[in-house]
Write a protein that holds these residues in place. Structure first.
Motif, short mmCIF file in Angstrom:
data_model
loop_
_atom_site.label_atom_id
_atom_site.label_comp_id
_atom_site.label_asym_id
_atom_site.label_seq_id
_atom_site.Cartn_x
_atom_site.Cartn_y
_atom_site.Cartn_z
N MET A 193 1.43 -12.35 11.75
CA MET A 193 1.99 -11.05 12.06
C MET A 193 3.32 -11.19 12.79
SD MET A 193 0.24 -7.84 14.07
CE MET A 193 0.35 -8.65 15.67
N ILE A 194 3.38 -12.10 13.76
CA ILE A 194 4.62 -12.28 14.52
C ILE A 194 5.68 -12.97 13.67
CG2 ILE A 194 5.62 -13.42 16.54
CD1 ILE A 194 3.02 -13.01 18.00
N GLU A 195 5.25 -13.92 12.85
CA GLU A 195 6.22 -14.62 12.00
C GLU A 195 6.78 -13.71 10.92
OE1 GLU A 195 6.56 -18.83 9.53
OE2 GLU A 195 4.61 -17.91 9.92
N GLY A 196 5.96 -12.81 10.41
CA GLY A 196 6.40 -11.92 9.35
C GLY A 196 5.41 -11.87 8.23
N SER A 197 4.75 -10.73 8.07
CA SER A 197 3.79 -10.57 6.99
C SER A 197 3.76 -9.10 6.60
CB SER A 197 2.40 -11.05 7.44
OG SER A 197 1.94 -10.28 8.54
N VAL A 198 2.91 -8.77 5.65
CA VAL A 198 2.77 -7.39 5.19
C VAL A 198 1.36 -6.92 5.55
CG1 VAL A 198 2.77 -5.83 3.22
CG2 VAL A 198 4.41 -7.71 3.31
N VAL A 199 1.30 -5.83 6.31
CA VAL A 199 0.03 -5.27 6.76
C VAL A 199 -0.24 -4.00 5.97
CG1 VAL A 199 -1.24 -4.31 8.72
CG2 VAL A 199 0.31 -6.24 9.06
N SER A 200 -1.45 -3.88 5.46
CA SER A 200 -1.83 -2.72 4.66
C SER A 200 -2.29 -1.61 5.60
CB SER A 200 -2.95 -3.10 3.69
OG SER A 200 -3.31 -1.99 2.90
N THR A 201 -1.68 -0.42 5.48
CA THR A 201 -2.06 0.76 6.26
C THR A 201 -2.37 1.90 5.30
OG1 THR A 201 0.16 1.73 6.46
CG2 THR A 201 -0.43 0.01 8.04
N LYS A 202 -2.90 2.99 5.83
CA LYS A 202 -3.22 4.13 4.98
C LYS A 202 -1.97 4.82 4.44
CE LYS A 202 -3.69 7.28 8.91
NZ LYS A 202 -4.65 8.09 9.69
N HIS A 203 -0.81 4.52 5.00
CA HIS A 203 0.44 5.10 4.51
C HIS A 203 1.18 4.16 3.56
CE1 HIS A 203 -0.13 8.30 7.34
NE2 HIS A 203 -0.10 7.48 8.37
N GLY A 204 0.63 2.94 3.38
CA GLY A 204 1.28 1.98 2.50
C GLY A 204 1.51 0.66 3.22
N PRO A 205 2.01 -0.33 2.50
CA PRO A 205 2.27 -1.65 3.11
C PRO A 205 3.43 -1.59 4.10
CG PRO A 205 3.10 -1.60 0.86
CD PRO A 205 2.35 -0.32 1.06
N LEU B 167 -2.58 -13.74 15.21
CA LEU B 167 -1.26 -13.23 15.62
C LEU B 167 -0.12 -13.98 14.94
CD1 LEU B 167 -1.73 -12.66 19.46
CD2 LEU B 167 -1.32 -10.90 17.75
N LEU B 168 -0.36 -15.24 14.56
CA LEU B 168 0.71 -16.06 13.99
C LEU B 168 1.40 -15.41 12.80
CD1 LEU B 168 -0.84 -19.66 14.20
CD2 LEU B 168 1.00 -18.69 15.59
#
Length: 431
Positions: free
Chosen positions: A247-259, A244-245
């Motif tokens: 993601m809460i602090e700020g990151s880029v998550v890859s999804t099927k629609h794009g980052p 969770l660290l």
């Protein structure tokens, strides 16, 4: 919410990007309104909102859901939010286009202006709802509405997206239906024509990044109390906290629609913290939830406000449900106060489940009339006939038919809930 509103109105783009959200940690007993607060805030702001249970996730590499799926779910919710916004913004234009399509299908080719004008008047008056039309609707596509996704090497690959934004090639089939049944299909097709899926997805990602709200419930369940003997790392506790660290602090998550970037999403964590304390969380996670709000347990006065002040309060809901069968349900003010007092007493003596206790109490109060409603209304109908014959006005009848008035007073509350209290007292001694 005010902080996010102000940030969006900062004129300097560079400064706007540097302003990060102030994530919250809500602490309080179950049923005190932690989840409801977050849900209401999201509804007022018309922001995409997703609620997850912290106990459902495991550390990356173990069997179970990883925390990145939270952001993927948020993007899907954002798509629905954006579609609704687009429909509201272009409601008049979409309605005019649908009207033209329906009139063309009803009248066919070569209709005169007089026929079109006459049909338009009938359509707007609702006189063409039962007319049958033939429209082309998309056939079901496989393997699902959005295809399927494979996670590999930290990346999310949509297998179906290789066929285009609409998924696998899909055909259309002609179906005959009434105008009323065809309207939702036409509305969806017209909306998709005016707002292509590519634009919807692009805007949904922006809305999720800038306005998204993630509510992580039961976060205390993934926190080990201090002093507890630990045997290695727990993939469903400390492992989830570590994931969770970023993601809460700020990151880029890859999804099927794009980052999708999480830098400006608002994260709200909540928990009762009866077994563990907020200080037992990882220090880094505590720092990412800087604002702590402690909520107290609800009292009888709070229960009374919950029963009376909201527009769609629980008492009004029961009145509307029974009103469908001709029952006029009435709660006296004294009865409402007694319900609130009894709910507080049961929470203290048995188990404190907060406002959810009101559902238990109200269901017990309306249990008899809920099952006897048809018979009671039928008896009133017989009384009305007798009253009409004897020129008496003792029976009550509404415009929609006979109405049975059922009044719940303070004495009814005490009698019907006394048995509940006795049973709960005995339950404490059962092993």
């Amino acid at each position: 919410m005010l902080f996010r509103w102000r940030r969006q109105r900062v004129t300097d783009p560079g400064m706007r990007g540097e302003i990060t959200p102030k994530n919250l940690l809500l602490m309080g007993p179950t049923g005190c309104g932690k989840t409801e607060i977050a849900r209401r805030l999201a509804k007022l702001a018309e922001a995409p909102f997703v609620k997850v249970e912290a106990t459902k996730f495991t550390e990356v590499g173990y069997h179970g859901r990883d925390v990145d799926s939270i952001i993927r779910d948020l993007v899907e919710v954002a798509q629905t939010t954006v579609k609704q916004r687009c429909k509201r913004a272009a409601a008049k234009r979409i309605a005019e286009a649908i009207e033209g399509h329906i009139l063309h299908m009803v009248l066919g080719e070569g209709a005169s202006h007089e026929d079109i004008a006459e049909a338009r008047e009938k359509y707007r008056a609702g006189q063409l709802e039962d007319a049958t039309v033939e429209i082309e609707v998309p056939t079901s596509k496989m393997p699902g509405p959005e295809g399927f996704t494979i996670q590999t090497g930290g990346m999310s690959v949509n297998v179906v997206s290789v066929f285009g934004p609409g998924g696998l090639p899909k055909g259309k089939e002609k179906r005959t239906m009434t105008v009323a049944e065809a309207r939702p299909y036409l509305e969806e097709m017209e909306t998709e024509r005016q707002f292509p899926p590519e634009l919807i997805i692009k805007e949904a990602i922006r809305v999720a990044e800038q306005e998204g709200i993630v509510f992580i419930d039961e976060i205390d369940k993934i926190v080990n109390p201090s002093g507890m003997i630990r045997h290695g790392s727990d993939p469903s506790a400390e492992g989830v906290q570590r994931d969770l660290l970023p993601m809460i602090e700020g990151s880029v998550v890859s999804t099927k629609h794009g980052p999708v970037a999480t830098d400006h999403m608002l994260f709200i964590a909540s928990g009762a913290f009866t077994r563990a304390k907020p200080s037992d969380m990882m220090a880094e996670l505590q720092g990412r939830l800087p604002i702590r709000v402690e909520l107290k347990g609800l009292t009888a006065a709070d229960f009374e406000r919950i029963l009376t002040e909201p527009e769609c309060n629980m008492i009004y809901q029961q009145q509307q449900l029974l009103g469908c069968e001709g029952v006029d349900l009435v709660f006296t003010p004294e009865a409402v106060k007694e319900i609130a007092a009894m709910a507080e007493q049961i929470n203290k003596e048995v188990e404190n489940i907060g406002a959810r206790r009101l559902h238990t109490v109200l269901e017990r109060l309306v249990e008899d009339i809920s099952f006897e409603a048809p018979d009671k209304v039928a008896e009133v109908g017989v009384d009305i006939v007798a009253a009409t014959d004897s020129d008496s006005s003792s029976a009550k009848q509404s415009a929609g038919g006979p109405t049975y008035v059922h009044i719940i007073d303070k004495e009814d509350v005490q009698v019907k809930l006394a048995d509940l209290l006795k049973k709960q007292d005995l339950d404490k001694y059962i092993i």
